[in-house]
Scaffold this motif. Structure first.
Motif, PDB file in Angstrom:
ATOM      1  N   GLU A  65       0.843  -1.215   0.000  1.00 10.96           N
ATOM      2  CA  GLU A  65       0.000   0.000   0.000  1.00 10.96           C
ATOM      3  C   GLU A  65       0.869   1.253   0.000  1.00 10.96           C
ATOM      4  O   GLU A  65       0.608   2.214  -0.727  1.00 10.96           O
ATOM      5  CB  GLU A  65      -0.926   0.027   1.232  1.00 10.96           C
ATOM      6  CG  GLU A  65      -2.204  -0.787   1.088  1.00 10.96           C
ATOM      7  CD  GLU A  65      -2.031  -2.271   1.414  1.00 10.96           C
ATOM      8  OE1 GLU A  65      -0.891  -2.690   1.720  1.00 10.96           O
ATOM      9  OE2 GLU A  65      -3.038  -3.008   1.367  1.00 10.96           O
ATOM     10  N   GLU A  66       1.916   1.238   0.835  1.00  8.21           N
ATOM     11  CA  GLU A  66       2.793   2.414   0.950  1.00  8.21           C
ATOM     12  C   GLU A  66       3.530   2.667  -0.373  1.00  8.21           C
ATOM     13  O   GLU A  66       3.728   3.809  -0.777  1.00  8.21           O
ATOM     14  CB  GLU A  66       3.807   2.222   2.089  1.00  8.21           C
ATOM     15  CG  GLU A  66       3.195   2.308   3.492  1.00  8.21           C
ATOM     16  CD  GLU A  66       2.616   0.989   3.989  1.00  8.21           C
ATOM     17  OE1 GLU A  66       2.396   0.067   3.175  1.00  8.21           O
ATOM     18  OE2 GLU A  66       2.363   0.879   5.204  1.00  8.21           O
ATOM     19  N   MET A  68       2.455   1.836  -3.441  1.00 12.84           N
ATOM     20  CA  MET A  68       1.507   2.361  -4.432  1.00 12.84           C
ATOM     21  C   MET A  68       1.131   3.812  -4.138  1.00 12.84           C
ATOM     22  O   MET A  68       0.896   4.600  -5.060  1.00 12.84           O
ATOM     23  CB  MET A  68       0.238   1.493  -4.481  1.00 12.84           C
ATOM     24  CG  MET A  68       0.453   0.069  -4.975  1.00 12.84           C
ATOM     25  SD  MET A  68       1.268  -0.041  -6.592  1.00 12.84           S
ATOM     26  CE  MET A  68      -0.118   0.119  -7.704  1.00 12.84           C
ATOM     27  N   ALA A  69       1.079   4.163  -2.834  1.00 13.17           N
ATOM     28  CA  ALA A  69       0.729   5.546  -2.470  1.00 13.17           C
ATOM     29  C   ALA A  69       1.916   6.479  -2.645  1.00 13.17           C
ATOM     30  O   ALA A  69       1.748   7.681  -2.867  1.00 13.17           O
ATOM     31  CB  ALA A  69       0.234   5.594  -1.019  1.00 13.17           C
ATOM     32  N   GLY A  70       3.131   5.921  -2.566  1.00 10.75           N
ATOM     33  CA  GLY A  70       4.322   6.771  -2.573  1.00 10.75           C
ATOM     34  C   GLY A  70       4.855   7.126  -3.950  1.00 10.75           C
ATOM     35  O   GLY A  70       5.551   8.128  -4.105  1.00 10.75           O
ATOM     36  N   LYS A  72       5.322   8.435  -7.783  1.00 13.35           N
ATOM     37  CA  LYS A  72       4.810   9.553  -8.590  1.00 13.35           C
ATOM     38  C   LYS A  72       4.296   8.965  -9.892  1.00 13.35           C
ATOM     39  O   LYS A  72       5.074   8.608 -10.772  1.00 13.35           O
ATOM     40  CB  LYS A  72       5.940  10.543  -8.897  1.00 13.35           C
ATOM     41  CG  LYS A  72       6.377  11.373  -7.714  1.00 13.35           C
ATOM     42  CD  LYS A  72       7.340  12.458  -8.196  1.00 13.35           C
ATOM     43  CE  LYS A  72       8.227  12.975  -7.070  1.00 13.35           C
ATOM     44  NZ  LYS A  72       9.291  12.001  -6.663  1.00 13.35           N
ATOM     45  N   ARG A  73       2.986   8.833  -9.995  1.00 11.39           N
ATOM     46  CA  ARG A  73       2.417   8.179 -11.179  1.00 11.39           C
ATOM     47  C   ARG A  73       2.516   9.077 -12.399  1.00 11.39           C
ATOM     48  O   ARG A  73       2.219  10.258 -12.321  1.00 11.39           O
ATOM     49  CB  ARG A  73       0.967   7.814 -10.912  1.00 11.39           C
ATOM     50  CG  ARG A  73       0.865   6.795  -9.790  1.00 11.39           C
ATOM     51  CD  ARG A  73      -0.551   6.289  -9.667  1.00 11.39           C
ATOM     52  NE  ARG A  73      -0.670   5.491  -8.459  1.00 11.39           N
ATOM     53  CZ  ARG A  73      -1.350   4.362  -8.395  1.00 11.39           C
ATOM     54  NH1 ARG A  73      -1.979   3.901  -9.456  1.00 11.39           N
ATOM     55  NH2 ARG A  73      -1.422   3.699  -7.264  1.00 11.39           N
ATOM     56  N   ARG A  91      -7.325  -5.378  -1.743  1.00  8.31           N
ATOM     57  CA  ARG A  91      -6.246  -4.461  -1.316  1.00  8.31           C
ATOM     58  C   ARG A  91      -5.637  -3.751  -2.530  1.00  8.31           C
ATOM     59  O   ARG A  91      -5.383  -2.548  -2.487  1.00  8.31           O
ATOM     60  CB  ARG A  91      -5.149  -5.245  -0.583  1.00  8.31           C
ATOM     61  CG  ARG A  91      -5.531  -5.729   0.790  1.00  8.31           C
ATOM     62  CD  ARG A  91      -4.410  -6.599   1.388  1.00  8.31           C
ATOM     63  NE  ARG A  91      -3.135  -5.873   1.474  1.00  8.31           N
ATOM     64  CZ  ARG A  91      -1.939  -6.470   1.545  1.00  8.31           C
ATOM     65  NH1 ARG A  91      -1.847  -7.784   1.521  1.00  8.31           N
ATOM     66  NH2 ARG A  91      -0.844  -5.748   1.643  1.00  8.31           N
ATOM     67  N   ALA A  95      -5.697   0.278  -3.327  1.00 10.86           N
ATOM     68  CA  ALA A  95      -4.446   1.030  -3.476  1.00 10.86           C
ATOM     69  C   ALA A  95      -4.331   1.633  -4.876  1.00 10.86           C
ATOM     70  O   ALA A  95      -3.284   2.165  -5.239  1.00 10.86           O
ATOM     71  CB  ALA A  95      -3.257   0.115  -3.203  1.00 10.86           C
ATOM     72  N   ASN A  96      -5.422   1.541  -5.640  1.00 13.56           N
ATOM     73  CA  ASN A  96      -5.493   2.144  -6.975  1.00 13.56           C
ATOM     74  C   ASN A  96      -4.491   1.562  -7.978  1.00 13.56           C
ATOM     75  O   ASN A  96      -3.892   2.296  -8.772  1.00 13.56           O
ATOM     76  CB  ASN A  96      -5.324   3.671  -6.861  1.00 13.56           C
ATOM     77  CG  ASN A  96      -5.881   4.391  -8.082  1.00 13.56           C
ATOM     78  OD1 ASN A  96      -6.728   3.832  -8.793  1.00 13.56           O
ATOM     79  ND2 ASN A  96      -5.395   5.584  -8.347  1.00 13.56           N
ATOM     80  N   SER A  97      -4.313   0.245  -7.937  1.00 12.87           N
ATOM     81  CA  SER A  97      -3.500  -0.411  -8.965  1.00 12.87           C
ATOM     82  C   SER A  97      -4.240  -0.291 -10.296  1.00 12.87           C
ATOM     83  O   SER A  97      -5.454  -0.457 -10.340  1.00 12.87           O
ATOM     84  CB  SER A  97      -3.323  -1.898  -8.627  1.00 12.87           C
ATOM     85  OG  SER A  97      -2.891  -2.060  -7.299  1.00 12.87           O
TER      86      SER A  97
END
Ligand code: ZN
Length: 310
Positions: A65-66, A68-70, A72-73, A91, A95-97
């Motif tokens: 999760e960290e 995917m959140a961390g 820079k997309r 999950r 986490a926006n996969s």
């Protein structure tokens, strides 16, 4: 074989941050984010960024999760995540996969040892995961592992791989890939598997191939795939990966070595080789060991050497 039959372009899925790092000594979430962010600037369009397995099972993938959140997309890049079950899929979507990957083994024994389920049970789970992902507007790629051989069962019948692939197609997955989990593939096996899946009505130019360079045949296997029109390949930067129990074992085929070969063949990848070599050097620094990539040592093109060398 007529060279003009090669695909004009190839799509590479960078799997170093997952398949690669999963088999390295764990590095921090921050370091994983740094590697993915660097890879995002190379022109790669698909990056396998995380695995939503239980951290107790694979400590190197903790903090998915960290990660995917961390990161820079970047627009235009699909950041995918491996999910072992429905809980992992929940999950991964939370986490926006951009894309979920499910793995089914062509070998019953491997599937049991890997996810503690029969192949039929795994196929049933895929149906649920596809429904969940599609409901969230996300794609699912199914990877058939041990396609070219199994450490427990030895040879895997191509007809068996084709049957599983056909069943997976019926589950509604958006993509299909075939993995040489154990590094047992050779060009002969690649052709036999592609013969079998084409016989099941699945076109070679519609599937991806995932090779490990365990026995040095990785790029030869890619060439066999190209000969058949395959245009999607997985690779890991620097050749991250290997096996924690086999010191010195190499991992996936090396992304920058693959890009170098394809460029010289006039096949487009959209990847900036120099930027990618920079990522390979970074990966090497992060894991603190020499990685097997060749092009990062020799440079993109051989230098002219004066004198008698052979
Ligand atoms: Zn793999």
């Amino acid at each position: 074989m007529n060279r003009s039959e090669y695909p004009r372009s190839v799509a590479i899925r960078e799997v170093g941050p997952r398949d690669g790092l999963q088999n390295e000594a764990p590095i921090s979430v921050g370091e994983r984010v740094r590697l993915i962010d660097a890879l995002s600037l190379t022109g790669l369009r698909r990056i396998e960024a995380a695995s939503f397995v239980a951290p107790s099972a694979i400590p190197a993938m903790a903090g998915a999760e960290e990660v995917m959140a961390g990161i820079k997309r970047k627009t235009g890049i699909a950041y995918s995540a491996l999910v072992p079950n429905l809980r992992g899929a929940e999950r991964g979507l939370a986490a926006n996969s951009d894309e979920l990957e499910v793995v089914i083994s062509a070998s019953e024994t491997h599937n049991q040892r890997n996810v503690n389920r029969t192949i039929d049970e795994s196929l049933a789970a895929v149906i649920e995961i596809v429904a969940l992902a599609h409901g969230a507007g996300k794609k699912v790629d199914a990877i058939v592992s041990t396609t070219f051989g199994c450490a427990y069962e030895g040879d895997v019948e191509p007809s068996r791989v084709a049957a599983i692939a056909a069943t997976l197609r019926e589950t509604g997955v958006d993509g299909l890939s075939f993995g040489d989990t154990t590094g047992m593939a050779s060009p002969r096996r690649v052709h036999e598997v592609l013969d079998a899946i084409e016989g099941a009505g699945i076109a070679a130019n519609d599937v991806g191939l995932h090779f490990h360079n365990t026995r040095g045949a990785g790029l030869a296997n890619v060439l066999a795939g190209l000969d058949r029109g395959v245009s999607q390949f997985d690779a890991s930067v620097g050749g991250l990966g290997g096996c924690p129990y086999a010191p010195g074992a190499t991992g996936n085929i090396v992304t920058e070595d693959l890009v170098h070969m394809l460029m010289d063949m006039g096949i487009e990848t959209g990847v900036d080789l120099d930027a990618l070599i920079g990522c390979a050097l970074l990966a090497q620094e992060l894991v603190g060991r020499e990685l097997p990539g060749q092009v990062m040592r020799s440079g993109p093109r051989s230098k002219t050497v004066e004198g008698a060398t052979t």
